[in-house]
Motif scaffolding. Structure first.
Motif, PDB file in Angstrom:
ATOM      1  N   VAL A  86       0.850  -1.193   0.000  1.00  0.00           N
ATOM      2  CA  VAL A  86       0.000   0.000   0.000  1.00  0.00           C
ATOM      3  C   VAL A  86       0.888   1.246   0.000  1.00  0.00           C
ATOM      4  CG1 VAL A  86      -1.758   1.263   1.311  1.00  0.00           C
ATOM      5  CG2 VAL A  86      -1.853  -1.230   1.197  1.00  0.00           C
ATOM      6  N   ALA A  87       2.065   1.161   0.638  1.00  0.00           N
ATOM      7  CA  ALA A  87       2.974   2.315   0.711  1.00  0.00           C
ATOM      8  C   ALA A  87       3.448   2.731  -0.683  1.00  0.00           C
ATOM      9  CB  ALA A  87       4.161   1.987   1.605  1.00  0.00           C
ATOM     10  N   LEU A  88       3.714   1.750  -1.531  1.00  0.00           N
ATOM     11  CA  LEU A  88       4.134   2.057  -2.915  1.00  0.00           C
ATOM     12  C   LEU A  88       2.972   2.697  -3.687  1.00  0.00           C
ATOM     13  CD1 LEU A  88       6.802   1.635  -4.377  1.00  0.00           C
ATOM     14  CD2 LEU A  88       5.976  -0.594  -5.139  1.00  0.00           C
ATOM     15  N   LEU A  89       1.772   2.175  -3.479  1.00  0.00           N
ATOM     16  CA  LEU A  89       0.579   2.782  -4.085  1.00  0.00           C
ATOM     17  C   LEU A  89       0.424   4.230  -3.629  1.00  0.00           C
ATOM     18  CD1 LEU A  89      -2.157   2.831  -5.566  1.00  0.00           C
ATOM     19  CD2 LEU A  89      -3.161   1.784  -3.509  1.00  0.00           C
ATOM     20  N   ASP A  90       0.576   4.463  -2.335  1.00  0.00           N
ATOM     21  CA  ASP A  90       0.435   5.827  -1.806  1.00  0.00           C
ATOM     22  C   ASP A  90       1.481   6.753  -2.431  1.00  0.00           C
ATOM     23  OD1 ASP A  90      -1.687   5.075  -0.222  1.00  0.00           O
ATOM     24  OD2 ASP A  90      -0.569   5.078   1.657  1.00  0.00           O
ATOM     25  N   ALA A  91       2.702   6.260  -2.568  1.00  0.00           N
ATOM     26  CA  ALA A  91       3.771   7.078  -3.182  1.00  0.00           C
ATOM     27  C   ALA A  91       3.405   7.412  -4.624  1.00  0.00           C
ATOM     28  CB  ALA A  91       5.100   6.325  -3.123  1.00  0.00           C
ATOM     29  N   LEU A  92       2.948   6.419  -5.371  1.00  0.00           N
ATOM     30  CA  LEU A  92       2.583   6.665  -6.786  1.00  0.00           C
ATOM     31  C   LEU A  92       1.403   7.632  -6.879  1.00  0.00           C
ATOM     32  CD1 LEU A  92       3.095   3.049  -8.138  1.00  0.00           C
ATOM     33  CD2 LEU A  92       4.420   5.067  -8.802  1.00  0.00           C
ATOM     34  N   ASN A  93       0.552   7.623  -5.869  1.00  0.00           N
ATOM     35  CA  ASN A  93      -0.579   8.563  -5.854  1.00  0.00           C
ATOM     36  C   ASN A  93      -0.137  10.005  -5.616  1.00  0.00           C
ATOM     37  OD1 ASN A  93      -2.805   7.005  -6.555  1.00  0.00           O
ATOM     38  ND2 ASN A  93      -3.060   6.236  -4.473  1.00  0.00           N
ATOM     39  N   THR A  94       1.112  10.213  -5.202  1.00  0.00           N
ATOM     40  CA  THR A  94       1.629  11.589  -5.065  1.00  0.00           C
ATOM     41  C   THR A  94       2.252  12.075  -6.372  1.00  0.00           C
ATOM     42  OG1 THR A  94       3.947  11.129  -4.434  1.00  0.00           O
ATOM     43  CG2 THR A  94       2.292  11.066  -2.658  1.00  0.00           C
ATOM     44  N   TYR A  95       2.365  11.181  -7.337  1.00  0.00           N
ATOM     45  CA  TYR A  95       3.046  11.500  -8.598  1.00  0.00           C
ATOM     46  C   TYR A  95       2.012  11.949  -9.635  1.00  0.00           C
ATOM     47  CZ  TYR A  95       5.968  10.992 -12.716  1.00  0.00           C
ATOM     48  OH  TYR A  95       6.652  11.241 -13.881  1.00  0.00           O
ATOM     49  N   GLU A  96       2.322  13.022 -10.338  1.00  0.00           N
ATOM     50  CA  GLU A  96       1.335  13.651 -11.218  1.00  0.00           C
ATOM     51  C   GLU A  96       1.336  13.104 -12.655  1.00  0.00           C
ATOM     52  OE1 GLU A  96       4.145  14.877 -10.055  1.00  0.00           O
ATOM     53  OE2 GLU A  96       5.227  15.474 -11.857  1.00  0.00           O
ATOM     54  N   GLY A  97       2.419  12.479 -13.076  1.00  0.00           N
ATOM     55  CA  GLY A  97       2.543  12.060 -14.483  1.00  0.00           C
ATOM     56  C   GLY A  97       2.010  10.658 -14.736  1.00  0.00           C
TER      57      GLY A  97
END
Ligand code: DQA
Length: 147
Positions: A86-97
């Motif tokens: 879930v932590a990797l998902l959360d990180a990717l959710n901070t990425y705009e591209g």
């Protein structure tokens, strides 16, 4: 006229440093250097590749944070973290591209625990079962989206 080169981040997760040696009957004989060459060849003019691999979840998360605002897209093969993080998902959710999830093997015809992906909740596309060619397809798609 000088043009800015847009960088695409190619991230590989746990155990993918052993690509080419690890279960070649599943993942093939090509290694991460071959993936880098293939990814570079797939790049359209004006784009370049930055490829990184870590066996550590936190390191992958830090690299995703650093990619915010500075890169044209992320191609990620999260390895087994696909199915757990879930932590990797959360990180990717901070990425705009754009984010494209790549799996070398066809995860859906393997063990049931490989059928679920947290990363797919964020990924704009998911590629599985094309072998390392999946990375090239992902790069071509990001170049098209960001041209
Ligand atoms: C993988 C599939 C995952 O289930 C596995 O844990 C990997 C590699 C793939 O590329 O097929 O490490 O992401």
């Amino acid at each position: 006229m000088e043009r800015d080169v847009k960088t695409i981040l190619v991230l590989n997760g746990p155990n993918l440093n052993l690509l080419g040696q690890r279960q070649p009957e599943i993942y093939g004989h090509e290694n991460l250097d071959d993936v880098k060459a293939l990814a570079q060849a797939a790049c359209a003019e004006g784009f370049s590749i930055e490829q990184k691999q870590s066996n550590w979840e936190g390191q992958l998360i830090d690299w995703i944070h650093e990619a915010r605002g500075t890169t044209a897209g992320i191609v990620i093969n999260p390895g087994a973290l696909t199915h757990t993080s879930v932590a990797l998902l959360d990180a990717l959710n901070t990425y705009e591209g754009p984010v494209i999830e790549v799996h070398i093997s066809q995860v859906h015809k393997r063990e049931p625990f490989r059928h679920h992906s947290y990363v797919s909740k964020r990924a704009d596309a998911v590629i599985a079962g094309l072998g390392v060619d999946g990375y090239g397809a992902a790069i071509r798609r990001i170049c098209k989206l960001q041209s």
